[in-house]
Design an enzyme around this catalytic site. Structure first.
Site, mmCIF file in Angstrom:
data_model
loop_
_atom_site.group_PDB
_atom_site.id
_atom_site.type_symbol
_atom_site.label_atom_id
_atom_site.label_comp_id
_atom_site.label_asym_id
_atom_site.label_seq_id
_atom_site.Cartn_x
_atom_site.Cartn_y
_atom_site.Cartn_z
ATOM 1 N N SER A 70 6.824 24.368 15.710
ATOM 2 C CA SER A 70 6.544 25.272 14.587
ATOM 3 C C SER A 70 5.101 25.757 14.604
ATOM 4 C CB SER A 70 6.812 24.559 13.263
ATOM 5 O OG SER A 70 8.130 24.087 13.219
HETATM 6 N N1 SAH Z 1 9.579 19.424 14.238
HETATM 7 C C1 SAH Z 1 9.535 20.019 15.551
HETATM 8 C C2 SAH Z 1 10.092 21.417 15.608
HETATM 9 C C3 SAH Z 1 11.539 21.365 15.566
HETATM 10 S S1 SAH Z 1 12.496 22.639 16.268
HETATM 11 C C4 SAH Z 1 8.158 19.975 16.148
HETATM 12 O O1 SAH Z 1 7.221 19.499 15.476
HETATM 13 O O2 SAH Z 1 8.020 20.373 17.296
HETATM 14 C C5 SAH Z 1 14.051 22.076 15.635
HETATM 15 C C6 SAH Z 1 14.643 20.913 16.395
HETATM 16 O O3 SAH Z 1 15.797 20.515 15.669
HETATM 17 C C7 SAH Z 1 15.100 21.270 17.790
HETATM 18 O O4 SAH Z 1 14.497 20.435 18.733
HETATM 19 C C8 SAH Z 1 16.616 21.044 17.736
HETATM 20 O O5 SAH Z 1 17.162 20.543 18.935
HETATM 21 C C9 SAH Z 1 16.746 20.043 16.616
HETATM 22 N N2 SAH Z 1 18.062 19.999 15.966
HETATM 23 C C10 SAH Z 1 18.930 21.019 15.722
HETATM 24 N N3 SAH Z 1 20.047 20.574 15.110
HETATM 25 C C11 SAH Z 1 19.879 19.224 14.961
HETATM 26 C C12 SAH Z 1 20.689 18.188 14.408
HETATM 27 N N4 SAH Z 1 21.907 18.419 13.899
HETATM 28 N N5 SAH Z 1 20.190 16.933 14.423
HETATM 29 C C13 SAH Z 1 18.981 16.646 14.957
HETATM 30 N N6 SAH Z 1 18.170 17.587 15.500
HETATM 31 C C14 SAH Z 1 18.612 18.865 15.496
#
Ligand code: SAH
Length: 212
Positions: A62
């Protein structure tokens, strides 16, 4: 692990303080946790830029402002038990760990889970647990949580996550359709009353339904 260099100082001043992030502890965490460690090698020159960045597998780390804003909303204090859904690069988890919170973070994609583990371990935090799994289920064995931070966008607020929130706890979560503008919501739970507050318009990757 001090990374008090000029790029992170500039990021804090121009992207965070200038946009009204006020918490000194959050600003300090953003200054000192080395963001470049969570950014792929081919993106290093953009590590401190004012945007989200691709981390592979269609996912993103993000924008610094969004990380700071969401963190500030949770009012983190040392010892607070926080569940994160969507570990991604591990950067958000590292910010919360720097602040002394007990962090439980879940990532759906195994490859990202492995990479995030490495990055977080390189900073020697002993207050982060990272799990490969489906965030819709939460982490019932460790519930309830003081706070929950969801960093992928579901269509609607997942009920299991609300259940796993402590009385008096809060959850920050982007809600809305994939690919369109979503609403970043602050959910509070007090005496079984759930309140919802819209904070910002945002664009997150979707929270994927899965049966792993
Ligand atoms: N917090 C992260 C950014 C996240 S991007 C950072 O600091 O870099 C969103 C993430 O959510 C992605 O890696 C994606 O694979 C994950 N994601 C999507 N659906 C999900 C689910 N049902 N359970 C767990 N993770 C999930």
């Amino acid at each position: 692990m001090k990374e008090n260099n000029s790029a992170s100082q500039k990021m804090v001043k121009e992207q965070l303080i200038a946009r009204n992030i006020k918490s000194q502890t959050v600003l300090e965490a953003m200054l000192n946790v080395p963001r470049y460690l969570f950014v792929p090698e081919n993106m290093q020159e953009s590590a401190f830029s004012d945007s989200a960045l691709p981390i592979g597998l269609g996912q993103t780390i993000s924008q610094p402002y969004i990380v700071a804003f969401m963190t500030e909303q949770l009012e983190p204090v040392p010892g607070m038990k926080i569940l994160e859904i969507g570990t991604g690069s591990g950067y958000q988890a590292a910010i919360l760990a720097y602040l002394g919170c007990k962090v439980y973070t879940i990532e759906l994609l195994e490859e990202l889970n492995i990479r995030a583990k490495k990055a977080i371990n390189s900073l020697e935090f002993d207050n982060v647990r990272i799990k490969h799994g489906d965030g819709y289920l939460g982490w019932p064995q460790e519930a309830p949580f003081d706070a929950i931070i969801v960093t992928a966008a579901p269509d609607k607020i997942p009920e299991k996550l609300v259940e796993q929130l402590k009385d008096g706890g809060k959850m920050i979560i982007p809600v809305g359709e994939a690919g369109s503008i979503q609403s970043l919501k602050l959910i509070t739970k007090k005496d079984d009353v759930i309140r919802e507050n819209d904070l910002l318009q945002v664009r997150f990757v979707p929270m994927v339904e899965s049966d792993i």
